[in-house]
Design a protein around this motif. Sequence first.
Motif, PDB file in Angstrom:
ATOM      1  N   VAL A 413       0.844  -1.198   0.000  1.00  0.00           N
ATOM      2  CA  VAL A 413       0.000   0.000   0.000  1.00  0.00           C
ATOM      3  C   VAL A 413       0.879   1.247   0.000  1.00  0.00           C
ATOM      4  O   VAL A 413       1.896   1.302   0.710  1.00  0.00           O
ATOM      5  N   ASP A 414       0.490   2.233  -0.793  1.00  0.00           N
ATOM      6  CA  ASP A 414       0.984   3.603  -0.682  1.00  0.00           C
ATOM      7  C   ASP A 414      -0.192   4.449  -0.200  1.00  0.00           C
ATOM      8  O   ASP A 414      -1.277   4.401  -0.810  1.00  0.00           O
ATOM      9  N   ALA A 415       0.002   5.199   0.873  1.00  0.00           N
ATOM     10  CA  ALA A 415      -1.110   5.963   1.444  1.00  0.00           C
ATOM     11  C   ALA A 415      -0.664   7.382   1.789  1.00  0.00           C
ATOM     12  O   ALA A 415       0.390   7.583   2.391  1.00  0.00           O
ATOM     13  N   LEU A 416      -1.465   8.333   1.381  1.00  0.00           N
ATOM     14  CA  LEU A 416      -1.271   9.724   1.756  1.00  0.00           C
ATOM     15  C   LEU A 416      -2.402  10.111   2.694  1.00  0.00           C
ATOM     16  O   LEU A 416      -3.577   9.981   2.348  1.00  0.00           O
ATOM     17  N   SER A 417      -2.041  10.584   3.887  1.00  0.00           N
ATOM     18  CA  SER A 417      -3.032  10.960   4.902  1.00  0.00           C
ATOM     19  C   SER A 417      -2.875  12.437   5.229  1.00  0.00           C
ATOM     20  O   SER A 417      -1.751  12.938   5.350  1.00  0.00           O
ATOM     21  N   ILE A 418      -3.990  13.097   5.385  1.00  0.00           N
ATOM     22  CA  ILE A 418      -4.001  14.526   5.710  1.00  0.00           C
ATOM     23  C   ILE A 418      -5.069  14.756   6.774  1.00  0.00           C
ATOM     24  O   ILE A 418      -6.155  14.169   6.712  1.00  0.00           O
ATOM     25  N   TYR A 419      -4.759  15.588   7.759  1.00  0.00           N
ATOM     26  CA  TYR A 419      -5.813  15.989   8.695  1.00  0.00           C
ATOM     27  C   TYR A 419      -5.672  17.465   9.031  1.00  0.00           C
ATOM     28  O   TYR A 419      -4.579  18.035   9.016  1.00  0.00           O
TER      29      TYR A 419
END
Length: 710
Positions: A413-419
Amino acid sequence: MSTEQADSSKKEAKQDKYIDRIQILGSNDKLRTQGGATTLVSEQALETFEFDDINQVLATVPGVNIRQEDGYGLRPNIGFRGASPERSKKISLMEDGVLISPAPYSAPSAYYFPMVSRMTAVEVFKGPAAIKYGPNTVAGALNLVTRAVPEMQEGAIDIAYGSDQYSKLHAHYGNTQGKFGYLIEGLHTQADGFKQIDFSDSDTGFTKSDLMAKFKYDLSSNGHQHFVELKLAHAEEESNETYLGLTDQDFKASPYRRYASSQQDRMRWDHQTYQLTHYIEFDQLDVITRIYQHDFARDWRKVSSLGEDQPSLLDVLSAPELFQAEYALLSGQAAGEIILGTNDRNYQSRGIQTDLTWLQDFAGLSHKFDIGVRFHQDFINRDHFEQSYQMTAEGKLGSESEKVFTTVNREEVDALSIYLQDTITLGKLTLTAGVRGELIESRYQNRKDENDWLTKKSQIWLPSLSAFYKLADDYGVFAGVHKGYVPSSPQQDDENVEAEKSINYEIGFRQNGSGFTSEIVAFYNDYSNLKESCSFSQSSNCDLDSDFNGGNVNVFGLEAQIASQFSLTQTLDMPWSVTYSYVKSEFEQSFNSDYPQWGKITAGDSMPYQPDHTLTLMAGLNATNWQLNLLAKYIGEMQETAGQGQNLSNKVIDSSLVFDLAANYNLYGEHSVYFKADNITDEIEVISRRPNGARPGKPRMFTVGYKFNF
């Protein structure tokens, strides 16, 4: 205030500000005005009972549901607010604010779990602020905090010995000279185990070792903290552990027995951590950036089956009268073929994450902005194989056959998370609004065919809103709502198996002041789709690593925690606490499922491994140079499969009541001794029949130890 005192206060304030960044709950004693039910288990609380088992630590945390397994807590099964506890896969498991599961997106089942004995705090966070700590936001976050590099020379030694040849050696030493600081910490524990294998004198215990080093360089200037820190860690385990349990009849006769067929079952793993942290703060802004990589490799050999076209192990042990020949083979009373499977896996998890906090006043309002971004990659390679062994009539396993590979695949998995979260203060009212984005690209490869790839992309935005109203300086009420999410497996087609989604609500009361703390919360989780995945820890009667839809489910309940301390005399205090949880769940529709813990579902059925009631009481006596503490833990009846009424025959874990006792005495200076007794009434109950038969918890265990701090 003197200049020296002022400098000391500034130094402590800077330290607290950084601690608030690596810990979810922070280090101060002020009333927390953000939404979300929270619990902090401090270093002092951890040392009170000297627990090695995270399951015992979390007994004082409301809203936690646990499925015990081996008695030592080697591979915990932890859920929050009714979420499935299997391998803690539904919670965001972190160490120092960084995801620590072997592959949090690709394969979140936590077959690795950090040793809680080396932690200085354990934090549980549920509710709307879980948005900051994804990807799993349905249940919440568990954060384990490691020891910090000390500001001056500091060290300690902890030596213990106990029942079943249990031993522990724990030491740490660190110092800061000028701008350079360091910490070295090592921990080793082992035990021979409390079970006895038929026809064998092999132990059923474990050995675990953990070594951590931190190196810190201070770049601070103009009164603002600024540093870089490198953390390196290595951990390993070898445990003679099995998934094979007993029939209920054998459990009643000899609960600590193990069948001869499990004599070669063994888990081995090793884990490495590399983490570089940069922290800088300004008057109204602080930024922490972490680059991390975790490598984990494991192989677990264990009894997996009796061969093709044979009944499953769980079926044999659930009804031995129907499978007498198979039962005789498992228990070593007859000759035949036993299949041992080795699940050989390696994982990697790496990424870079930046979190910043910005304080700003505008439009007459005070704002606290929390912003974070993380790019994360992880993968799992599975190389599962089976070998057949010949069981002799004398209960011995002969030499193994050639390996036959059963599962050879890769998930990545490649995951970009933003909050983004904004906390606004309006007098006595604190409003917190946030949103999290998860953009995930996953790939699955059946490595038996290099062209057999499944690639998929998904993205989701998860909003949250909470409010806290301060009724007085030390208490107030809060409420919140947020969207919960757990991604589906990379090998699942989203057209057939959906991600887990829910809308979660809570309302509560919080108090912190005058030596009295309390938090009471009512919650309601409305699942639009409940998702479960099959693992060998649950059952061998399903396609391993496959996901299953559960549809609409409602989970609701109440959590309460109250703690205080009475002064009995000028030199004697009595601390006490009460922790209570009530959880109820209901499937909203009827359906048939291939997931073994669901099966045939009728609307209104309850989810498995959710005790309706749990209660923990703690009371102690604290004097000048000694302490005595008693912990009583009640866990209500739990279903092992979904359902109700007569459908649950032989599928229920009975309620249990366990008492733990701990005492310590300060000899002189920094020398102290301690004594603890776990399960002092020697409660013997089935703690699980999953995946294959009844298994007991840890029997009564005594431990004595010595500590020296310098």
